[in-house]
Design a protein around this motif. Structure first.
Motif, short mmCIF file in Angstrom:
data_model
loop_
_atom_site.label_atom_id
_atom_site.label_comp_id
_atom_site.label_asym_id
_atom_site.label_seq_id
_atom_site.Cartn_x
_atom_site.Cartn_y
_atom_site.Cartn_z
N PRO A 71 -5.96 35.97 7.34
CA PRO A 71 -6.00 37.10 8.29
C PRO A 71 -4.66 37.76 8.51
O PRO A 71 -4.58 38.98 8.61
N VAL A 72 -3.58 36.96 8.60
CA VAL A 72 -2.26 37.57 8.84
C VAL A 72 -1.88 38.51 7.71
O VAL A 72 -1.31 39.59 7.93
N SER A 73 -2.23 38.14 6.48
CA SER A 73 -1.92 38.98 5.33
C SER A 73 -2.74 40.27 5.37
O SER A 73 -2.22 41.36 5.11
N GLU A 77 -1.33 44.09 5.68
CA GLU A 77 -1.64 45.07 4.64
C GLU A 77 -2.23 46.34 5.25
O GLU A 77 -1.88 47.46 4.84
N ARG A 78 -3.08 46.19 6.26
CA ARG A 78 -3.63 47.38 6.93
C ARG A 78 -2.51 48.17 7.62
O ARG A 78 -2.52 49.40 7.62
N GLY A 79 -1.58 47.45 8.22
CA GLY A 79 -0.45 48.13 8.86
C GLY A 79 0.41 48.88 7.87
O GLY A 79 0.86 50.01 8.14
N LEU A 80 0.64 48.27 6.70
CA LEU A 80 1.43 48.94 5.67
C LEU A 80 0.72 50.18 5.16
O LEU A 80 1.34 51.23 4.92
N ALA A 81 -0.60 50.08 4.98
CA ALA A 81 -1.37 51.23 4.49
C ALA A 81 -1.33 52.37 5.51
O ALA A 81 -1.20 53.55 5.13
#
Length: 258
Positions: free
Chosen positions: A121-123, A127-131
């Motif tokens: 989940p942390v990954s 990844e959603r934040g980076l996108a």
């Protein structure tokens, strides 16, 4: 007196019998743009390589945010807040525009190889934040329409803008750009100028190497002119434009190698 964000002192680099950069000094303050111009073969890209550690100087020092960064490997500089682009865009061929921009922000993530591989989940959250950050920058650069395209399939000028986005994704204090207007038409170049003005307004310093003299003169706070590795002028754009040595350099010998 406060030290500049970037302080370059007496940089020199020789390649055999050729002195590519000869005793060059300059400084960059936060939230300002330093334009670097000069004829082909003037030493502009070599200067950038020396500052960012891709080439080691024979003499001179480079200080960033008060720290001597001589000897620091280039891949460590983004963690200090120094990002750069290249004459030929260095994008990951198989990734989309969005994914290439996301790469610039990975230094802010906490998940590592194991969690990434297991899709913990942390990954996934990171990844959603980076996108989301990448999409914000693509809107800023007006590239949202190509976010899902494979970056390497796009025209060279667009690839340069993707590199600018990737650099901004890293949250830089200083962004160093090597000919970002290459391949852009006049309208796109003007839009790039507006982007760089906005970047400066946000407090980020920019070093801009460009052959487009009008772009440099229109947006730079200071302009450094190199000729045969020597700094022949450094000052406000209007003063540099009228400098006799600068005029002579641009009217001189044509066709020297970059």
């Amino acid at each position: 007196m406060t030290e500049p964000l970037l302080a370059v002192e007496d940089l020199t680099r020789r390649f055999g019998g050729l002195t590519a950069v000869n005793d060059v000094s300059c400084g960059v303050e936060p939230g300002t743009i330093l334009g670097v111009i000069g004829p082909n073969g003037a030493g502009k890209t070599t200067l950038l390589d020396l500052i960012t550690g891709f080439t080691r100087p024979d003499a001179g020092t480079v200080r960033f945010a008060g720290r001597d960064i001589g000897g620091i490997e280039p891949y460590r500089l983004p963690s200090l807040g120094l990002m750069r682009t290249f004459q030929s865009a260095r994008l990951v061929p198989e990734l989309t525009v969005r994914e290439n921009v996301m790469l610039g922000a990975y230094r802010f993530t906490r998940s590592r190889f194991l969690s990434d591989g297991l899709r913990l989940p942390v990954s996934r959250r990171e990844e959603r934040g980076l996108a989301a950050r990448a999409d914000e920058l693509l809107r800023f650069l007006e590239l949202q329409g190509v976010a899902d395209r494979i970056a390497i399939d796009l025209p060279a000028g667009v690839q340069h803008l993707v590199e600018v986005g990737r650099g901004l994704a890293g949250g830089p204090r200083l962004l160093m750009l090597d000919e970002p207007a290459a391949g852009l038409d006049d309208t796109e170049t003007a839009e790039l100028g507006e982007v760089l003005r906005a970047v400066r307004t946000g407090g980020i310093a920019v070093v801009l190497i460009e052959h487009n003299i009008d772009l440099v003169m229109n947006i730079s706070d200071r302009v450094l002119v190199l000729d045969a590795g020597v700094a022949i002028a450094d000052g406000a754009p209007e003063r540099v434009r009228a400098d006799a040595a600068v005029i002579a350099a641009y009217l001189g010998e044509e066709g020297r190698d970059t």
